[in-house]
Scaffold this motif. Structure first.
Motif, PDB file in Angstrom:
ATOM      1  N   ALA A   8      27.538   7.182  84.850  1.00 28.32           N
ATOM      2  CA  ALA A   8      27.841   8.418  84.114  1.00 28.32           C
ATOM      3  C   ALA A   8      28.934   8.183  83.071  1.00 28.32           C
ATOM      4  O   ALA A   8      28.915   8.778  81.992  1.00 28.32           O
ATOM      5  N   THR A   9      29.871   7.288  83.389  1.00 25.26           N
ATOM      6  CA  THR A   9      30.982   7.034  82.461  1.00 25.26           C
ATOM      7  C   THR A   9      30.513   6.316  81.209  1.00 25.26           C
ATOM      8  O   THR A   9      30.842   6.705  80.077  1.00 25.26           O
ATOM      9  N   ILE A  10      29.719   5.252  81.375  1.00 28.73           N
ATOM     10  CA  ILE A  10      29.284   4.488  80.195  1.00 28.73           C
ATOM     11  C   ILE A  10      28.235   5.253  79.378  1.00 28.73           C
ATOM     12  O   ILE A  10      27.942   4.894  78.232  1.00 28.73           O
ATOM     13  N   ALA A  11      27.669   6.313  79.966  1.00 30.80           N
ATOM     14  CA  ALA A  11      26.671   7.118  79.255  1.00 30.80           C
ATOM     15  C   ALA A  11      27.312   8.048  78.226  1.00 30.80           C
ATOM     16  O   ALA A  11      26.623   8.651  77.399  1.00 30.80           O
ATOM     17  N   GLN A  12      28.623   8.176  78.284  1.00 29.18           N
ATOM     18  CA  GLN A  12      29.325   9.044  77.331  1.00 29.18           C
ATOM     19  C   GLN A  12      29.170   8.479  75.912  1.00 29.18           C
ATOM     20  O   GLN A  12      29.179   7.250  75.733  1.00 29.18           O
ATOM     21  N   PRO A  13      29.043   9.342  74.878  1.00 29.29           N
ATOM     22  CA  PRO A  13      28.859   8.876  73.486  1.00 29.29           C
ATOM     23  C   PRO A  13      30.010   7.969  73.032  1.00 29.29           C
ATOM     24  O   PRO A  13      31.171   8.305  73.230  1.00 29.29           O
TER      25      PRO A  13
END
Length: 636
Positions: A599-604
């Motif tokens: 979820a963290t690395i999915a942030q723009p």
């Protein structure tokens, strides 16, 4: 110098000491230790001749001077700090009065050739000679140096003593005692009202003291740095070794291990001898041998293991519900008491799970900010607690809030809830209040016992953020160790105010220094803070300050240099704050990556932002190094 011979002290049928003996010589710096109630303060009062022993005697050399730091202070109202400190020099002040009287008499006379006038000149010469001999021309400088070492500023010298708190008045009393140059110095908890800087200064002073010093202290590091001998009082006996406290404890444990082994071997030997006696008794031909063995057994001196007091409270701080990530945010906080400004627009953020130590001189606002955090006093600015925060608060004078007319059991039951009321006796037992002790009135408890009761009472309410202001006051070393271990294992958030370096060491991961109404953060424990502040030796600090004062000024060039120096220091301070913020932000991101990577690395633009922060941190650290190098060059 001083000899304690077979001294016994009894109160109400109970024996505190039983035939204890020891000698004090010049250069002895004795750490007098033992649990609360063991009789340490009683022994100091005996040496000071305030009380007499039940039996035995205390012999001293003729004209031996003994100085005792007493807890009851009696200052004459209206004197300034300097005037009160000068009271240490009784003979010097008397000589000054006599010299003034003779000078006035000389000024009023014109019979210059008379015998009376000549006698006045002779008297003045005698007085002046004695005045110089006992330090009359340098006592003022010595007084100012000692007052500054104990934390007073030059601006404080002309202030009235009654404008200072009890703790600061105790410092004046300590200054007077140190100025009197006694043969034997008795100090009962001298660090109780001192901050870290003043404690380090006092350590330096005492290690150079020419006479004998007897210290009662629960500050382990202070004892280690000042004492060269330890006397422990346990069960009415004393154990006396020429070792500083920590070395003594190691040696004592080695000796007791050897005693236990020797006792075990002796017990086996006795058991075998007793079996032989029983066997030989049955035979007439062996009766003489049996009698010989019995006589041998009677002559054996039984090996005893030194008495050891292992009683200690049991303490654990359970954590209530989990709070939010930020448990406290203070912004623009200011606090004044009348015209005295304590805090000026300070900011502070405390994150969940951190352990923060508040340090700094007394009066700089540590306790004030603690009271603001727990909403006990009014202030300017904003202080907000985070989501689900439950505060536990142990005030510096927490024990004073206890009702002296209540019993221990009543005190606990009054604060208990329906859920924990049935457990109060067990809780008191864990804090070493057992059996009939729980029926005692609070007013008869010692300072250490009151502190233990206050800690026990604290556990009746749930909390996940704990604010503790000087919780070790009056606690003996064993109790402090128990408290420290409990705080280490505490999984909640801790804010701790303490001047005890040994207690703080390894307990905090962040130090906040209070100075000149501001806060400065150090990421590390108290040892890192001390290294950064270069406070390991105040002598070095004083030397540097003297050298700076001696440097010749260079007019406009000197002004520009000082201006540049100030600019670099401001830049260094801002860079340190920036580095701390970036490290905190990166640490938070790393934590999010650990618990929820996808979820963290999915942030723009996550990795762009993450890399930028690391690059900014690297650049800030390089800039800090350059700035620090330039500062060091300018400061020589």
């Amino acid at each position: 110098m001083l000899s304690v011979q077979n001294v016994t002290v009894s109160f109400g049928g109970e024996t505190l000491f039983n035939e204890i003996s020891f000698r004090l010589g010049a250069g002895d710096r004795v750490g007098l230790v033992g649990k609360n109630g063991a009789g340490k303060s009683t022994l100091l009062h005996l040496i000071a001749r305030d009380n007499e022993p039940t039996a035995g005697s205390i012999a001293t050399e003729k004209n031996l001077s003994v100085g005792f730091l007493r807890q009851d202070i009696d200052f004459e109202k209206g004197r300034t700090v300097l005037e009160e400190a000068y009271q240490a020099f009784t003979e010097i002040k008397q000589l000054e009065a006599e010299m003034e009287e003779v000078n006035q008499a000389l000024a009023s006379r014109t019979d210059y050739e008379s015998e009376e006038y000549n006698q006045l000149i002779i008297s003045l010469n005698d007085l002046t000679e004695r005045y110089a001999l006992i330090g009359g021309y340098n006592y003022q400088g010595t007084t100012e140096r000692i007052l500054q070492g104990l934390g007073f500023k030059a601006a404080d010298f002309d202030k009235k003593t009654d404008t200072f708190s009890g703790g600061w008045r105790m410092r004046i009393e300590l200054a007077k005692l140190l100025l009197q140059d006694h043969d034997v110095l008795l100090l009962d908890e001298p660090t109780n009202h001192l901050d870290i800087e003043s404690i380090i200064w006092l350590e330096e002073f005492l290690t150079k003291y020419r006479g004998a010093v007897v210290l009662v202290s629960h500050d382990k590091m202070f004892l280690d740095h000042t004492s060269n001998r330890t006397i422990e009082i346990v069960g009415g006996r004393i154990y006396d070794y020429k070792k500083a406290y920590s070395d003594y404890m190691l040696l004592r444990e080695e000796i007791m291990t050897q005693q236990r082994a020797a006792q075990k071997n002796q017990a086996k030997e006795i058991e075998q001898t007793e079996k032989l006696i029983e066997r030989f008794r049955a035979k007439a031909s062996k009766a003489a041998m049996a009698q010989s063995l019995i006589k041998k057994l009677d002559k054996i001196e039984r090996i005893e293991v030194d008495v050891e007091d292992t009683t200690a409270m049991k303490l654990r701080f359970p954590v209530a519900q989990q709070p939010g990530k930020v448990v406290l945010r203070a912004e623009g906080v200011s606090k004044s008491y009348g015209t005295k400004h304590v805090l000026k627009t300070v900011d502070l953020e405390i994150e969940r799970g951190t352990k923060t130590a508040f340090v700094g001189q007394n009066g700089q606002g540590k306790s004030t900010l603690a009271k603001i955090i727990v909403n006990e006093i009014d202030f300017e600015g904003k202080s907000e607690l985070g989501h689900n925060v439950l505060l536990g608060y142990f005030a510096q004078n927490q024990a004073e809030y206890l009702d002296g007319d209540l019993s221990l059991l009543e005190t606990m039951e009054e604060a208990a809830t329906d859920e924990n009321r049935s457990r109060v006796r067990d809780m008191l037992g864990a804090f070493m209040f057992r059996g009939d002790d729980v029926e005692k009135k609070v007013k008869v408890l010692s300072g250490g016992e009151r502190n233990r009761l206050a800690l026990c009472k604290l556990l009746l309410s749930p909390f996940n953020v704990l604010v503790m202001d000087e919780p070790t006051n009056h606690l003996d070393i064993r109790s402090k160790n128990v408290l420290k271990e409990a705080l280490k294992k505490f999984e909640g958030t801790l804010i701790l105010i303490s001047h005890d370096r040994d207690f703080l060491q390894g307990l905090s991961d962040r130090v906040v220094e209070f100075k000149d109404h501001r806060l400065k953060e150090y990421l590390g424990d108290v040892q890192f803070y001390l290294e950064q502040k270069k406070l390991d030796s105040l002598v070095d600090l004083e030397r540097v300050e003297k050298e700076v004062k001696k440097k010749p000024t260079g007019g406009e060039n000197d002004y520009q240099q000082q201006k540049r120096l100030k600019s670099l220091k401001n830049k260094q301070s801002k860079l340190e704050a920036k580095i701390a913020d970036l490290e905190k932000e990166i640490k938070a991101i790393d934590f999010e990556l650990e618990i929820n990577y996808d979820a963290t690395i999915a942030q723009p633009n996550f990795f762009d932002h993450y890399t930028q922060k690391k690059d900014r941190l690297t650049a800030a650290m390089e800039d800090w190094e350059k700035t620090t190098e330039e500062l060091m060059e300018m400061e020589g």
